[in-house]
Motif scaffolding. Structure first.
Motif, PDB file in Angstrom:
ATOM      1  N   ALA A 162      17.854 -26.851 -58.046  1.00  0.00           N
ATOM      2  CA  ALA A 162      17.581 -25.406 -57.989  1.00  0.00           C
ATOM      3  C   ALA A 162      18.337 -24.643 -59.074  1.00  0.00           C
ATOM      4  O   ALA A 162      17.763 -23.809 -59.772  1.00  0.00           O
ATOM      5  CB  ALA A 162      17.954 -24.858 -56.612  1.00  0.00           C
ATOM      6  N   GLU A 163      19.624 -24.934 -59.224  1.00  0.00           N
ATOM      7  CA  GLU A 163      20.472 -24.086 -60.072  1.00  0.00           C
ATOM      8  C   GLU A 163      20.737 -24.664 -61.460  1.00  0.00           C
ATOM      9  O   GLU A 163      21.087 -23.927 -62.366  1.00  0.00           O
ATOM     10  CB  GLU A 163      21.804 -23.816 -59.360  1.00  0.00           C
ATOM     11  CG  GLU A 163      21.607 -23.121 -58.007  1.00  0.00           C
ATOM     12  CD  GLU A 163      22.898 -22.592 -57.399  1.00  0.00           C
ATOM     13  OE1 GLU A 163      23.823 -22.223 -58.157  1.00  0.00           O
ATOM     14  OE2 GLU A 163      22.981 -22.554 -56.159  1.00  0.00           O
ATOM     15  N   GLN A 204      17.015 -17.135 -51.461  1.00  0.00           N
ATOM     16  CA  GLN A 204      16.833 -17.013 -52.905  1.00  0.00           C
ATOM     17  C   GLN A 204      18.197 -17.048 -53.557  1.00  0.00           C
ATOM     18  O   GLN A 204      19.142 -16.408 -53.076  1.00  0.00           O
ATOM     19  CB  GLN A 204      16.133 -15.691 -53.227  1.00  0.00           C
ATOM     20  CG  GLN A 204      14.622 -15.818 -53.289  1.00  0.00           C
ATOM     21  CD  GLN A 204      14.042 -14.810 -54.241  1.00  0.00           C
ATOM     22  OE1 GLN A 204      14.501 -13.679 -54.286  1.00  0.00           O
ATOM     23  NE2 GLN A 204      13.045 -15.208 -55.020  1.00  0.00           N
ATOM     24  N   THR A 205      18.302 -17.773 -54.659  1.00  0.00           N
ATOM     25  CA  THR A 205      19.590 -17.885 -55.330  1.00  0.00           C
ATOM     26  C   THR A 205      19.956 -16.568 -55.993  1.00  0.00           C
ATOM     27  O   THR A 205      19.206 -16.089 -56.859  1.00  0.00           O
ATOM     28  CB  THR A 205      19.535 -18.971 -56.419  1.00  0.00           C
ATOM     29  OG1 THR A 205      18.864 -20.107 -55.880  1.00  0.00           O
ATOM     30  CG2 THR A 205      20.924 -19.350 -56.874  1.00  0.00           C
ATOM     31  N   PRO A 206      21.073 -15.958 -55.633  1.00  0.00           N
ATOM     32  CA  PRO A 206      21.473 -14.729 -56.330  1.00  0.00           C
ATOM     33  C   PRO A 206      22.099 -15.048 -57.693  1.00  0.00           C
ATOM     34  O   PRO A 206      22.407 -16.205 -58.003  1.00  0.00           O
ATOM     35  CB  PRO A 206      22.504 -14.112 -55.397  1.00  0.00           C
ATOM     36  CG  PRO A 206      23.067 -15.251 -54.618  1.00  0.00           C
ATOM     37  CD  PRO A 206      22.012 -16.338 -54.584  1.00  0.00           C
ATOM     38  N   SER A 275      21.406 -39.763 -65.310  1.00  0.00           N
ATOM     39  CA  SER A 275      20.709 -40.583 -66.300  1.00  0.00           C
ATOM     40  C   SER A 275      20.356 -39.738 -67.522  1.00  0.00           C
ATOM     41  O   SER A 275      19.959 -38.568 -67.383  1.00  0.00           O
ATOM     42  CB  SER A 275      19.426 -41.162 -65.690  1.00  0.00           C
ATOM     43  OG  SER A 275      18.617 -41.710 -66.707  1.00  0.00           O
ATOM     44  N   VAL A 276      20.455 -40.332 -68.709  1.00  0.00           N
ATOM     45  CA  VAL A 276      20.060 -39.591 -69.917  1.00  0.00           C
ATOM     46  C   VAL A 276      18.555 -39.290 -69.908  1.00  0.00           C
ATOM     47  O   VAL A 276      18.099 -38.403 -70.629  1.00  0.00           O
ATOM     48  CB  VAL A 276      20.438 -40.350 -71.215  1.00  0.00           C
ATOM     49  CG1 VAL A 276      21.954 -40.416 -71.372  1.00  0.00           C
ATOM     50  CG2 VAL A 276      19.831 -41.745 -71.246  1.00  0.00           C
ATOM     51  N   HIS A 277      17.799 -40.005 -69.071  1.00  0.00           N
ATOM     52  CA  HIS A 277      16.362 -39.721 -68.953  1.00  0.00           C
ATOM     53  C   HIS A 277      16.070 -38.616 -67.936  1.00  0.00           C
ATOM     54  O   HIS A 277      14.916 -38.341 -67.631  1.00  0.00           O
ATOM     55  CB  HIS A 277      15.611 -40.994 -68.532  1.00  0.00           C
ATOM     56  CG  HIS A 277      15.859 -42.140 -69.444  1.00  0.00           C
ATOM     57  ND1 HIS A 277      15.703 -42.052 -70.810  1.00  0.00           N
ATOM     58  CD2 HIS A 277      16.289 -43.414 -69.207  1.00  0.00           C
ATOM     59  CE1 HIS A 277      16.005 -43.219 -71.373  1.00  0.00           C
ATOM     60  NE2 HIS A 277      16.368 -44.058 -70.427  1.00  0.00           N
ATOM     61  N   ASN A 278      17.133 -38.034 -67.410  1.00  0.00           N
ATOM     62  CA  ASN A 278      16.976 -37.018 -66.362  1.00  0.00           C
ATOM     63  C   ASN A 278      17.737 -35.740 -66.744  1.00  0.00           C
ATOM     64  O   ASN A 278      18.190 -34.995 -65.888  1.00  0.00           O
ATOM     65  CB  ASN A 278      17.522 -37.596 -65.039  1.00  0.00           C
ATOM     66  CG  ASN A 278      17.125 -36.783 -63.826  1.00  0.00           C
ATOM     67  OD1 ASN A 278      16.013 -36.252 -63.764  1.00  0.00           O
ATOM     68  ND2 ASN A 278      18.042 -36.682 -62.858  1.00  0.00           N
ATOM     69  N   ALA A 279      17.869 -35.530 -68.053  1.00  0.00           N
ATOM     70  CA  ALA A 279      18.669 -34.395 -68.522  1.00  0.00           C
ATOM     71  C   ALA A 279      18.155 -33.082 -67.946  1.00  0.00           C
ATOM     72  O   ALA A 279      16.949 -32.906 -67.723  1.00  0.00           O
ATOM     73  CB  ALA A 279      18.629 -34.348 -70.047  1.00  0.00           C
ATOM     74  N   CYS A 280      19.056 -32.175 -67.703  1.00  0.00           N
ATOM     75  CA  CYS A 280      18.699 -30.917 -67.047  1.00  0.00           C
ATOM     76  C   CYS A 280      17.856 -30.025 -67.964  1.00  0.00           C
ATOM     77  O   CYS A 280      18.071 -29.971 -69.176  1.00  0.00           O
ATOM     78  CB  CYS A 280      19.954 -30.186 -66.613  1.00  0.00           C
ATOM     79  SG  CYS A 280      20.769 -31.024 -65.243  1.00  0.00           S
ATOM     80  N   THR A 281      16.924 -29.352 -67.349  1.00  0.00           N
ATOM     81  CA  THR A 281      16.076 -28.393 -68.058  1.00  0.00           C
ATOM     82  C   THR A 281      16.390 -26.998 -67.508  1.00  0.00           C
ATOM     83  O   THR A 281      17.539 -26.692 -67.254  1.00  0.00           O
ATOM     84  CB  THR A 281      14.596 -28.766 -67.845  1.00  0.00           C
ATOM     85  OG1 THR A 281      14.317 -28.730 -66.450  1.00  0.00           O
ATOM     86  CG2 THR A 281      14.311 -30.166 -68.368  1.00  0.00           C
ATOM     87  N   LYS A 282      15.358 -26.191 -67.307  1.00  0.00           N
ATOM     88  CA  LYS A 282      15.579 -24.857 -66.752  1.00  0.00           C
ATOM     89  C   LYS A 282      15.778 -24.954 -65.236  1.00  0.00           C
ATOM     90  O   LYS A 282      15.140 -25.784 -64.579  1.00  0.00           O
ATOM     91  CB  LYS A 282      14.358 -23.974 -67.029  1.00  0.00           C
ATOM     92  CG  LYS A 282      14.395 -23.308 -68.376  1.00  0.00           C
ATOM     93  CD  LYS A 282      13.391 -22.151 -68.453  1.00  0.00           C
ATOM     94  CE  LYS A 282      12.034 -22.534 -67.875  1.00  0.00           C
ATOM     95  NZ  LYS A 282      10.973 -21.573 -68.171  1.00  0.00           N
ATOM     96  N   PRO A 283      16.619 -24.109 -64.660  1.00  0.00           N
ATOM     97  CA  PRO A 283      16.780 -24.114 -63.197  1.00  0.00           C
ATOM     98  C   PRO A 283      15.420 -23.978 -62.498  1.00  0.00           C
ATOM     99  O   PRO A 283      14.574 -23.198 -62.946  1.00  0.00           O
ATOM    100  CB  PRO A 283      17.656 -22.890 -62.924  1.00  0.00           C
ATOM    101  CG  PRO A 283      18.397 -22.652 -64.191  1.00  0.00           C
ATOM    102  CD  PRO A 283      17.493 -23.117 -65.299  1.00  0.00           C
ATOM    103  N   TYR A 284      15.214 -24.715 -61.417  1.00  0.00           N
ATOM    104  CA  TYR A 284      13.953 -24.652 -60.685  1.00  0.00           C
ATOM    105  C   TYR A 284      13.905 -23.462 -59.731  1.00  0.00           C
ATOM    106  O   TYR A 284      12.837 -23.067 -59.302  1.00  0.00           O
ATOM    107  CB  TYR A 284      13.735 -25.961 -59.902  1.00  0.00           C
ATOM    108  CG  TYR A 284      13.324 -27.110 -60.787  1.00  0.00           C
ATOM    109  CD1 TYR A 284      12.008 -27.542 -60.813  1.00  0.00           C
ATOM    110  CD2 TYR A 284      14.243 -27.756 -61.618  1.00  0.00           C
ATOM    111  CE1 TYR A 284      11.610 -28.589 -61.633  1.00  0.00           C
ATOM    112  CE2 TYR A 284      13.869 -28.802 -62.438  1.00  0.00           C
ATOM    113  CZ  TYR A 284      12.554 -29.218 -62.436  1.00  0.00           C
ATOM    114  OH  TYR A 284      12.159 -30.247 -63.249  1.00  0.00           O
ATOM    115  N   ALA A 285      15.083 -22.945 -59.349  1.00  0.00           N
ATOM    116  CA  ALA A 285      15.082 -21.839 -58.378  1.00  0.00           C
ATOM    117  C   ALA A 285      16.369 -21.025 -58.481  1.00  0.00           C
ATOM    118  O   ALA A 285      17.124 -20.887 -57.523  1.00  0.00           O
ATOM    119  CB  ALA A 285      14.916 -22.377 -56.962  1.00  0.00           C
TER     120      ALA A 285
END
Lengths: 303, 303
Positions: A162-163, A204-206, A275-285
Motif C-alpha cells: 500500500a505505502e 485510507q492512508t493519510p 527480490s531485485v525482480h520485485n523492486a518497489c514502484t508507486k504506492p498502491y494505496a
C-alpha cells in the motif's frame, strides 16, 4: 455497431487490493512462498518445506555469543553518538532520552553493513527469494522491560504494498536476537500458515502515515473478524529462543507481539530483503512514498 | 536512676511494613507456606511440597467441561441481569457496556456459592491453610481479546495487609479457568519462589484507593530493582492450561499478567480463602478499609 478493441489503457490489475474499500476481505495469495531451490543456499530441503508451510523458520545460534556482544556494543556506540541524536533515522524515547531504534543501520554502521552481506544472512534470503536481493529496510531495536507496549497483528506486505509500492510477495524479513526471547517478554507471535491469505484492510492512508504507524498502526490494521478466522484456523506460535538465534519470516505472515511487563529487555537486528525482480514502484494505496530510510528506493543488490 | 519497665503501650510490631518508608526493601517471609498436612485434604504430599517451594500449584480439569459450561452460562445470566448493572459489585466496561467482573459472586449467585463450598475447592484451601477458612474476596472475570491490558507485578498480600488489615501470610487464591489459557493470551505469570520474600513498597495509600487500583495499581507497586532481583533469582513461569483447570497460589506470590492482543478471550472464577485465625483487623497502611465486597469483614467459615 461496436468494435471490440484492446486499444485503450488497460487498468493495472492489483492482486492485493487494500485500503480501497469499506469492507475487509480475505484473498488468496498469488505468489510462491519459496522461490529458490535447495542448492541455492544453506537452507536444507526440510527447512525450506517448513518455511513454505508455516511462513517462517527459526535458526538457533545463527551468530555466536561473541558476535552478539559485538552488535550490542555497536548499538550502544550508536546510541551514544551525539551526532546521530538529531538524525531522523534514530528513534529516541523522549521521556527517557534513550534510543529505541536506528533505521538504515547497514548504511550508518560498517559493523551492521558487514552482517547484512554475511552469507549466513543474505545467503538465506537469496535462497528463499530465488534471486539477488536488496535491502528494503534495516534497523536495530532496543525495547526495555517493565511495560513495553504491544504491537498489534499485521502483515508487513500489506503496508509495503500500500505505502511503498512493493508489487508482489517476494520479500523476507530476518530478525536476529541480541537478547533472549521468552514467552513472557513480548516475543514475536506468528499465525503459522497465515502467509497464504491476504487480508485486505479498510481505511485510507493519510499523508505522512509512517510517523504514526511506526508507533501504533491503525490504518492497515486487519479487522477482528478476519483475525479470528485466521487464528482459529492456524493457531498462534510464540517464537522464543536464545540471543544469537534468528527468525526468517515471509512478508505476508500475520504477526504481532505482546507487551512486556517483565524486567527482561528485548533487542534485535531486523533486515528486510526484497527480490531485485520485485523492486518497489508507486504506492498502491497511499498519497506518497515513505522516506527512503524506511522503504529503500536504491535497488542495488547486496554483494 | 532509671527503672526498666514494660509498663507502657508496646507499639505493634509489623513483620511486613509497607507504604511507610521512601525506600523499598526486600524482607524475609515470617510465616509458613503450607499450614496443613497430607491427611487434611485431597492434595498429595508431593504437590504440597511443590506448593511450598514454588508458591503455586496447578490442577488439570478440577471441574468438568459440563461444569465449565454451567459457570459460563451463569456468568452470562448475571451479565444480562438489568438489576445488577447498577450494583457496585459489577464492573462494566463503559465503552462497550459489557460486564468485566462480578465481585462477591458467591453471595450474588447460588451457583457460584455452591462452587466455593465444593470440597474440591474449599477442601484444598483448608488443607493448605491448616484451618477453617472464610472467603476474603470472590469474583468472576471476563476479559475479551484484541487488546486487553496487562496487570503489573504485585503481591496480593501487600495490598491485603496494607489496605485490608490482613495480619499474616495465611491466605490462598484459587483461579478456575473458564477459557483456555495460552502463553499468548495474557495468562497468569508467577515468579516461582518469590512468595518467600516480601517486597516492602513505597508511597502512601490515598483515600478510596481501590477505585483506581482495581484498574491499574500504582501505590503498592514493587520497584523495578526489587523485581529485577526476584526475576533473576526465580525466573518467570507462565501458567497455561485448558478450561476447567485451576491454579492455587500463595497470597505473597509475585505475579502479574501480560496484555492480550489475540482473538482469544479469558474468563475465570477467582476466590481468595483466608484462615479464620488470620481474620482482618485494621488496615496496616491505609486511611480506611476497602468495601466489604472487595475485602470481607464477615469471617464465617465456609461450610
Amino acid at each position: 455497431m461496436s468494435t471490440l478493441t484492446t486499444d485503450f489503457e488497460q487498468p493495472t490489475m492489483d492482486d492485493y487490493p487494500t485500503r480501497k474499500d469499506s469492507t475487509p476481505a480475505l484473498l488468496y495469495r498469488r505468489d510462491p512462498v519459496v522461490w529458490g531451490e535447495r542448492d541455492d543456499g544453506p537452507i536444507d530441503q526440510k527447512s525450506l518445506d517448513r518455511y513454505d508451510d508455516a511462513g517462517y523458520l527459526q535458526f538457533e545460534s545463527l551468530i555466536s555469543a561473541d558476535e552478539v556482544q559485538v552488535y550490542r556494543d555497536e548499538l550502544r556506540r550508536l546510541s551514544e553518538e551525539p551526532q546521530l541524536r538529531s538524525d531522523e533515522r534514530v528513534v529516541v524515547e523522549p521521556s527517557l532520552d534513550e534510543v529505541r531504534s536506528v533505521f538504515e543501520v547497514h548504511k550508518i554502521s560498517d559493523v551492521f553493513a558487514d552482517l547484512v552481506r554475511d552469507p549466513r544472512v543474505v545467503g538465506r534470503a537469496r535462497q528463499i527469494l530465488g534471486s539477488d536481493v536488496y535491502v528494503h529496510q534495516s534497523r536495530v531495536n532496543y525495547k526495555p522491560g517493565f511495560g513495553g507496549g504491544d504491537f498489534f497483528w499485521h502483515s508487513d506486505f500489506e503496508t509495503w504494498h500500500a505505502e511503498d509500492g512493493m508489487p508482489r510477495m517476494r520479500a523476507v524479513s530476518i530478525s536476529i536476537a541480541l537478547t533472549d526471547n521468552y514467552v513472557h517478554n513480548g516475543a514475536l507471535m506468528i499465525m503459522p500458515g497465515s502467509h497464504r491469505t491476504f487480508v485486505s484492510c479498510t481505511g485510507q492512508t493519510p499523508e505522512d502515515h509512517y510517523r504514526e504507524s511506526l508507533r501504533k498502526q491503525e490504518i492497515g490494521t486487519p479487522d477482528q473478524s478476519s483475525l479470528s478466522i485466521l487464528a482459529e484456523k492456524h493457531g498462534i506460535d510464540v517464537l522464543t529462543g536464545a540471543a544469537g538465534g534468528a527468525t526468517m519470516f515471509d512478508s505476508n505472515c500475520m504477526h504481532g507481539s505482546g507487551g512486556n511487563i517483565t524486567p527482561f529487555p528485548r533487542s534485535n537486528i531486523f533486515v528486510v530483503f526484497n527480490s531485485v525482480h520485485n523492486a518497489c514502484t508507486k504506492p498502491y494505496a497511499a498519497p506518497g512514498r515513505r522516506p527512503a530510510f524506511i522503504a529503500a528506493r536504491d535497488f542495488t543488490p547486496v554483494r
